[in-house]
Motif scaffolding. Structure first.
Motif, mmCIF file in Angstrom:
data_model
loop_
_atom_site.group_PDB
_atom_site.id
_atom_site.type_symbol
_atom_site.label_atom_id
_atom_site.label_comp_id
_atom_site.label_asym_id
_atom_site.label_seq_id
_atom_site.Cartn_x
_atom_site.Cartn_y
_atom_site.Cartn_z
ATOM 1 N N ALA A 124 -84.599 -40.415 71.711
ATOM 2 C CA ALA A 124 -85.308 -41.688 71.866
ATOM 3 C C ALA A 124 -86.772 -41.557 71.461
ATOM 4 O O ALA A 124 -87.330 -42.443 70.792
ATOM 5 N N ASP A 125 -87.411 -40.445 71.835
ATOM 6 C CA ASP A 125 -88.813 -40.228 71.468
ATOM 7 C C ASP A 125 -88.986 -40.150 69.954
ATOM 8 O O ASP A 125 -89.925 -40.727 69.384
ATOM 9 N N ALA A 126 -88.084 -39.420 69.299
ATOM 10 C CA ALA A 126 -88.196 -39.238 67.854
ATOM 11 C C ALA A 126 -88.004 -40.565 67.117
ATOM 12 O O ALA A 126 -88.744 -40.898 66.182
ATOM 13 N N VAL A 127 -86.996 -41.336 67.520
ATOM 14 C CA VAL A 127 -86.739 -42.625 66.861
ATOM 15 C C VAL A 127 -87.879 -43.596 67.133
ATOM 16 O O VAL A 127 -88.296 -44.352 66.242
ATOM 17 N N ILE A 257 -88.581 -31.928 61.094
ATOM 18 C CA ILE A 257 -87.197 -32.175 60.692
ATOM 19 C C ILE A 257 -86.585 -33.281 61.533
ATOM 20 O O ILE A 257 -85.942 -34.207 61.018
ATOM 21 N N ILE A 258 -86.784 -33.209 62.833
ATOM 22 C CA ILE A 258 -86.171 -34.188 63.738
ATOM 23 C C ILE A 258 -86.743 -35.582 63.498
ATOM 24 O O ILE A 258 -86.000 -36.570 63.435
ATOM 25 N N VAL A 259 -88.056 -35.691 63.364
ATOM 26 C CA VAL A 259 -88.665 -37.002 63.133
ATOM 27 C C VAL A 259 -88.240 -37.553 61.772
ATOM 28 O O VAL A 259 -88.008 -38.759 61.616
ATOM 29 N N PHE A 260 -88.124 -36.689 60.784
ATOM 30 C CA PHE A 260 -87.673 -37.119 59.456
ATOM 31 C C PHE A 260 -86.273 -37.722 59.538
ATOM 32 O O PHE A 260 -86.013 -38.806 58.994
#
Length: 489
Positions: A124-127, A257-260
């Motif tokens: 949820a934080d990343a999205v 990587i995760i945020v991408f």
């Protein structure tokens, strides 16, 4: 790589809170991609090809038929199905046996790591972060109403309805075409057995689908990783276990990587949420392809000419031999089908190309590894992974990387020549989208796009002029309906 941020745990790290699912350790022997054992997807012995000397269907004499053969046949059929595993012979009422597909895919997934609460929060934080950055890169507002984290099994379960929509039209048309073109003598004799043939055909489709989805479930990173919206509308999905494996060996920071990947998922969700016709357009294009399926049945006629029908009853392996031989008759591709596949390939490429450009614009100045990660995704696609293999097997489509590169370049040039509003406005109607020729010649598409408003203004002006002239003509009449109206009263 070291510990992943945002609460993601690397696969196989021995976390006590993350025990491996142990309910799927026992797998049947034989081919690991085949739950029935052996190379044959049906799981029973193949008879020798091409029995010779037998009479054709047209020579079958019912007076010589021994009813006792039926008992022997069903006894042997029971033996054949007994090796298929519990539940694998069920659910065969439709063109594709989805119980076979689900069970086979589930066995291929094997052990998986359950989702931790910290991974749900991390997703949820990343999205949420990516969604804020995407606001500067597109005119479409956020479409995410909820962010979730899935295991491979959850991906399989949640995506199955969409796969049914993709596979059913193709399988139904193939089955219908096969039955409609069965030689008359064979159709008359096989009437009582067609139900069994349909179930076997459904199992064959189910086996293909299960093998593809089982591999795909272990590798997809998000719900839109293959270009199709597999999650409910407004739901953004990350698959932590697959992302952790994807991150292993990459030189880029795990946080980036995760945020991408979150940005790619959020961009897809925006597009599918605010372009209302897009989901159905993808499925209807597959249906267009399916409606045109035809098969050259001359080979099947040759295959049945030397088969003794009584031999099929006494030796069911001959029946399987006939079914297996029919799989070698590939559907012929009509011009209409080629056009439908071309439209589907182009549409998938346009979706991926648009997402690539939006994510690059949103993250390029914020995440240094955006360019490298974009190229990694391109190479991953170019390697012909499970997504491309599944499409090729089930739909006959290969999403060529060249098309995606061309689509991305077209969207980039459209933005440079116009603005965000004009670029995203192309999605307003399917007729406005570029076609395959436009991907090869983006300059011509951009030229049409730049002159679209002028042409529209001219068309409106011409319409207003015509209406004005019509009003002038009617005002010269003596009555509300003119002279002709009075004459007819």
């Amino acid at each position: 790589m070291s510990d992943l941020p945002f609460g993601f745990s690397a696969s196989g790290n021995g976390d006590d809170d993350r025990d491996k699912n142990s309910g799927d350790k026992d797998k049947p022997g034989g081919n690991p991609g085949n739950p029935f054992g052996g190379a044959n997807p049906f799981g029973f012995a193949m008879g020798g090809q091409g029995s010779g000397g037998g009479q054709g269907f047209g020579d079958f004499d019912p007076s010589n038929f021994d009813p006792n053969m039926l008992g022997q046949m069903f006894s042997q059929l029971g033996s054949m199905f007994s090796g298929m595993g519990a539940g694998m012979a069920g659910g065969g009422g439709g063109p594709v046996n989805y119980e076979v597909a689900t069970n086979l895919a589930r066995q291929q997934i094997g052990s998986f790591t359950p989702i931790l609460e910290k991974e749900i929060s991390a997703s949820a934080d990343a999205v949420r972060l990516a969604d804020v950055w995407l606001d500067d890169a597109t005119t479409f507002p956020s479409g995410v109403t909820q962010t979730v984290a899935w295991t491979p099994v959850q991906w399989l379960e949640e995506s199955m309805d969409t796969w049914k929509g993709l596979c059913n039209p193709v399988a139904e048309q193939l089955a219908r075409t096969w039955q409609d073109n069965l030689p008359a003598e064979a159709a008359q004799f096989a009437g009582p057995m067609l139900g069994m043939l349909t179930q076997m055909s459904g199992m064959a489709f189910g086996t293909q689908l299960g093998q593809g989805l089982g591999q795909l479930a272990k590798e997809v990173l998000t719900s839109t990783d293959i270009g199709l919206p597999l999650a409910p509308e407004g739901i953004a999905v990350l698959l932590p276990e697959a992302i952790a494996k994807f991150a292993e060996g990459l030189e880029q920071p795990a946080q980036e990587i995760i945020v991408f990947l979150a940005a790619r998922e959020a961009a897809h969700v925006r597009l599918f949420t605010h372009v209302g016709w897009l989901r159905q357009r993808l499925l209807s294009t597959v249906e267009e392809y399916a409606r045109g399926i035809s098969i050259d049945f001359s080979g099947i006629t040759d295959a049945t000419s030397n088969i003794d029908p009584t031999e099929l009853l006494s030796d069911p392996s001959k029946l399987e031999e006939l079914i297996s031989s029919s799989t070698s008759f590939e559907p012929t591709t009509t011009p209409e089908q080629k056009a439908a596949l071309g439209r589907l390939e182009t549409l998938l490429a346009l979706i991926e190309g648009w997402v690539e450009q939006v994510v690059t614009r949103a993250l390029g100045d914020r995440i240094p590894s955006t360019g490298a990660l974009t190229e990694t995704i391109r190479r991953r696609r170019a390697s012909g992974g499970p997504a491309e293999q599944t499409f090729a097997t089930l739909v006959g489509l290969e999403l060529r990387p060249r098309k995606v590169r061309e689509a991305s370049e077209l969207w980039r040039r459209v933005f440079e020549a116009t603005d965000l509003s004009t670029r995203d406005g192309v999605w307003a109607h399917p007729d406005l989208l570029p076609d395959s020729d436009d991907l090869d010649n983006p300059a011509a598409f951009i030229d049409r796009l730049l002159h679209k408003d002028t042409d529209l203004d001219d068309a409106i002006a011409q319409l207003e002029k015509s209406l004005a002239e019509q009003d002038d003509t009617e005002s010269g009449d003596d009555g509300p309906n003119g002279q002709s109206g009075q004459a007819g009263s």
